[in-house]
Design a protein around this motif. Structure first.
Motif, short mmCIF file in Angstrom:
data_model
loop_
_atom_site.label_atom_id
_atom_site.label_comp_id
_atom_site.label_asym_id
_atom_site.label_seq_id
_atom_site.Cartn_x
_atom_site.Cartn_y
_atom_site.Cartn_z
N GLU A 119 -2.05 8.75 16.88
CA GLU A 119 -3.14 7.96 16.31
C GLU A 119 -4.49 8.54 16.73
OE1 GLU A 119 -2.39 5.75 14.16
OE2 GLU A 119 -4.20 4.57 13.89
N ASN A 135 -5.28 -7.81 19.35
CA ASN A 135 -4.10 -8.29 18.62
C ASN A 135 -3.20 -9.11 19.55
OD1 ASN A 135 -4.70 -7.15 16.17
ND2 ASN A 135 -3.48 -5.32 16.47
N ILE A 151 -4.01 -15.66 12.86
CA ILE A 151 -2.82 -14.92 13.27
C ILE A 151 -3.07 -13.41 13.14
CG2 ILE A 151 -1.17 -16.75 12.64
CD1 ILE A 151 -1.54 -13.83 10.28
N VAL A 152 -2.10 -12.63 13.64
CA VAL A 152 -2.13 -11.19 13.40
C VAL A 152 -1.04 -10.87 12.38
CG1 VAL A 152 -1.93 -8.88 14.42
CG2 VAL A 152 -2.75 -10.79 15.81
N ALA A 153 -1.39 -10.28 11.27
CA ALA A 153 -0.37 -9.84 10.31
C ALA A 153 0.49 -8.79 11.02
CB ALA A 153 -1.03 -9.26 9.07
N PRO A 201 4.33 -7.12 10.31
CA PRO A 201 3.32 -6.31 9.63
C PRO A 201 2.58 -7.08 8.54
CG PRO A 201 5.48 -5.79 8.72
CD PRO A 201 5.71 -6.79 9.81
N ALA A 204 4.34 -0.75 16.26
CA ALA A 204 3.57 -0.19 15.15
C ALA A 204 4.18 1.14 14.70
CB ALA A 204 2.12 0.00 15.56
N MET A 249 5.21 2.03 11.04
CA MET A 249 4.60 3.12 10.27
C MET A 249 5.66 3.97 9.58
SD MET A 249 1.72 3.91 13.08
CE MET A 249 1.02 5.47 12.56
N ALA A 273 6.83 1.95 6.67
CA ALA A 273 5.84 1.98 5.59
C ALA A 273 5.87 3.33 4.87
CB ALA A 273 4.44 1.71 6.15
N GLU A 274 6.10 4.38 5.62
CA GLU A 274 6.12 5.73 5.04
C GLU A 274 7.35 5.94 4.16
OE1 GLU A 274 3.76 8.08 5.45
OE2 GLU A 274 4.88 9.54 4.27
N MET A 310 3.20 2.25 1.17
CA MET A 310 1.95 2.56 1.87
C MET A 310 2.15 3.85 2.65
SD MET A 310 -0.32 0.05 4.32
CE MET A 310 1.14 -0.61 5.10
N LYS A 311 1.72 4.97 2.07
CA LYS A 311 1.89 6.25 2.75
C LYS A 311 0.72 6.47 3.70
CE LYS A 311 5.49 6.70 0.33
NZ LYS A 311 6.72 6.22 0.95
N ASN A 312 0.95 7.31 4.71
CA ASN A 312 -0.09 7.65 5.69
C ASN A 312 -0.74 6.41 6.30
OD1 ASN A 312 0.15 10.46 5.37
ND2 ASN A 312 -0.95 10.28 3.42
N SER A 313 0.07 5.41 6.60
CA SER A 313 -0.53 4.22 7.20
C SER A 313 -0.84 4.51 8.66
CB SER A 313 0.42 3.04 7.08
OG SER A 313 1.65 3.38 7.65
N ARG A 314 -1.71 3.69 9.22
CA ARG A 314 -2.11 3.85 10.61
C ARG A 314 -1.66 2.63 11.39
NH1 ARG A 314 -2.08 8.61 10.48
NH2 ARG A 314 -1.46 8.00 12.55
N VAL A 315 -1.76 2.74 12.72
CA VAL A 315 -1.28 1.68 13.62
C VAL A 315 -1.75 0.29 13.20
CG1 VAL A 315 -1.63 0.76 15.95
CG2 VAL A 315 -0.88 3.12 15.66
N PHE A 316 -3.06 0.17 12.91
CA PHE A 316 -3.59 -1.17 12.66
C PHE A 316 -3.40 -1.64 11.21
CE2 PHE A 316 -5.70 0.35 16.50
CZ PHE A 316 -5.20 -0.61 17.38
N LEU A 365 -0.28 -1.75 10.36
CA LEU A 365 1.00 -2.43 10.62
C LEU A 365 0.82 -3.64 11.52
CD1 LEU A 365 3.55 -1.43 9.31
CD2 LEU A 365 1.97 0.44 9.59
N LEU A 366 -0.13 -3.54 12.47
CA LEU A 366 -0.43 -4.69 13.32
C LEU A 366 -1.87 -5.07 13.05
CD1 LEU A 366 1.45 -3.96 16.64
CD2 LEU A 366 2.07 -5.45 14.78
N GLY A 367 -2.04 -5.98 12.15
CA GLY A 367 -3.36 -6.39 11.72
C GLY A 367 -3.37 -6.54 10.22
N PRO A 368 -4.35 -7.08 9.60
CA PRO A 368 -5.55 -7.56 10.29
C PRO A 368 -5.33 -8.86 11.06
CG PRO A 368 -5.62 -8.16 7.96
CD PRO A 368 -4.40 -7.32 8.15
N ILE A 369 -6.28 -9.13 11.96
CA ILE A 369 -6.37 -10.48 12.54
C ILE A 369 -7.01 -11.32 11.45
CG2 ILE A 369 -7.52 -11.91 14.27
CD1 ILE A 369 -7.35 -9.44 16.16
N SER A 392 -2.30 -12.47 3.11
CA SER A 392 -3.28 -11.39 3.20
C SER A 392 -3.93 -11.16 1.83
CB SER A 392 -2.64 -10.11 3.73
OG SER A 392 -1.60 -9.69 2.90
#
Lengths: 287, 223
Positions: free
Chosen positions: A26, A44, A109-111, A113, A147, A151, A154-155, B1-7, B9-13, B19
């Motif tokens: 990251e 989070n 909340i935090v989504a 995912p 995460a 990821m 998701a990929e 969702m390609k090339n996703s980043r850490v947040f 997957l965890l987020g948004p708040i 969403s």
């Protein structure tokens, strides 16, 4: 991150935990500093804690008025009566329902995912923390492991119910939580993968069929089941039980099952429980 | 969702429950309010597709108004947004409408500001809290709020775009995306610039001083 295999090889060659590899990747991809990532993840973590506390404290009613109060009901029963498997299990389920109820009641909340699956990770990780006495620092780290698994899902597949059904939402959350729980318990990166694979395998084919199109029925209770399966999968992996099918292939299976799923069973509220006679009556009342 | 980043997957708040129907709706309201660029006096809000059908139970109405009031998706006052808006004397009405060939989660805002200036905005919530604005004051546009966004309305003439982008470039700002749409040659035109960096008030003033500029709206970065 294209595969868990890739993540695993890096973790083994650098002798680091999965969460550390996720952070390294990251940092490289975003140009953000490690400390910034940790700080944001800590937010989070604290919102997850708050959402569990809020949900357990009061009787939350969903904004639509359709559901609510089940977390409180479960906790009360666990205290008053002899719960079948003891209070720990009862509390695990209650925490997951609590966060999902806060979500349905327009709380914060935090989504993880997604908003619909927001109860699984906090319930699993905060319960493991109670048992192991994990430090806040390690809790935050474990969220990076979660995460990382997310990821890859998701990929290779999806974490959206509209694309992949509920297996993509609660299934993904359960796999992420199972892997993170293994890391918290000191398991190996291989065990992390087995736990995530075992959890995800047990959601393959699960449809997304929200009654009245709302994130309430059956979503809230599915959060509890996602949490329980995650912990069971983590226990199995930590004991040395392996998933015969590797995580990457399980994720690919989830993707192909999702593609074969008809549109009516992917968050459109046009199939499954949503179109039962009762589901339709509820829809007419609440939407 | 390609090339996703850490947040991703965890987020948004965010404030629940959805969403797309809640967090995304707040962002759409927020962008609409920034385009009007002043306090809203009157808002007519047209709900399309799934926003019309399942919006009520998801608090989409509250979320859209919360955004208009300047709230972000993690604001716990979202559920009180309509009450708060009424307290501020805001006149809001909702209608279901067919907005044509748009995403199923779409909304049209017809806003009147406290100085009687008007703005119409059409936008869609794409899932995961991500949004796109597709129409501003009848002009077709496409921007997400993920960049620092500047909207310039002017009378079309040869070299105008070069004049605007020269100002932006000389301020050391990198343009990520840019879209121009116009009513016709030599008529009113609207350009949306999505930049990687913050756009300063000084630069906005410099652009306003260019000939044939009608208005400049700066939305900042909403994520």
């Amino acid at each position: 991150m294209r595969s868990y295999q890739e993540l695993l090889e890096k973790a083994n060659s650098l002798q680091l935990k999965i969460s550390e590899i996720v952070i390294l990747e990251e940092v490289q991809a975003t140009g953000l500093a490690r400390v910034q990532l940790l700080e944001r993840m800590k937010q989070n973590y604290s919102v997850m804690q708050q959402s569990v506390e809020q949900g357990l404290r009061g009787e939350w009613k969903s904004y639509s008025g359709m559901v609510g109060g089940d977390a409180a009901r479960l906790i009360e029963y666990g205290i008053k009566d002899k719960s079948l498997l003891g209070q720990r299990m009862n509390n695990l389920a209650a925490k997951a329902i609590a966060v999902a109820e806060v979500n349905a009641g327009m709380g914060k909340i935090v989504a993880a995912p997604t908003a619909g699956a927001c109860g699984v990770l906090p319930a699993v990780l905060l319960t493991v923390q109670e048992v192991l006495g994990t430090s806040e620092e390690d809790m935050v780290m474990s969220l990076f492991a979660a995460a990382g698994i997310g990821m890859i899902i998701a990929e290779r597949a999806s974490v959206s119910g509209a694309e992949g059904g509920c297996q993509a939402e609660i299934g993904s959350a359960s796999a992420m939580a199972a892997g993170a729980a293994v890391e918290l318990a000191g398991g190996t990166p291989e065990q992390t993968a087995h736990a995530a694979a075992i959890a995800l395998k047990n959601f393959l084919g699960m449809v997304c069929d929200p009654v009245a199109g709302l994130v309430e029925v059956p979503c809230i209770k599915r959060n509890a089941m996602g949490a329980i399966k995650a912990v069971t999968a983590a226990e199995m992996a930590l004991s040395g039980i392996k998933s015969a099918i590797p995580l990457d292939e399980v994720i690919d299976t989830m993707a192909s099952v999702g593609r074969e799923m008809p549109c009516s069973l992917r968050e459109t509220a046009q199939g499954g429980l949503a179109v039962t006679p009762t589901g339709q009556r509820i829809r007419d009342r609440y939407s | 969702m390609k090339n996703s980043r850490v947040f991703d997957l965890l987020g948004p708040i965010m404030v629940g429950p959805s969403s797309s129907h809640t967090a995304g709706a707040v962002r759409l309201g927020l962008m609409a309010g920034k385009i009007l660029a002043m306090d809203t006096k009157n808002a007519r809000i047209l709900l399309h597709g799934s926003f019309a059908q399942t919006g009520k139970g998801h608090g989409t109405h509250l979320a859209l108004v919360a955004g208009l009031l300047g709230m972000y998706p993690d604001d716990e006052r979202i559920k009180d947004a309509i009450q708060l808006a009424e307290g501020y004397g805001l006149d809001i009405s909702f209608e279901n409408a067919d907005l044509g060939q748009v995403h199923p989660n779409s909304v049209k805002f017809e806003l009147t500001g406290t100085n009687n200036q008007r703005a119409t905005i059409v936008g869609s919530s794409l899932g995961g809290g991500k949004v796109t604005i597709t129409e501003v004051n009848e002009f077709k546009v496409k921007f997400t709020g993920e960049y620092f966004t500047l909207i310039v309305v002017y009378t079309d003439y040869p070299g105008m775009i070069a004049e605007i982008t020269t100002k932006v470039a000389s301020a050391g700002i990198n343009i990520a995306q840019m879209k121009v749409s116009r009513e016709g040659r030599g008529r009113r035109a609207l350009t949306v610039i999505e930049a990687d960096e913050v756009i300063s008030n000084l630069l906005i003033e410099q652009i306003k001083e260019l000939p044939k500029i009608e208005s400049v709206m700066y939305l900042g970065q909403l994520n």
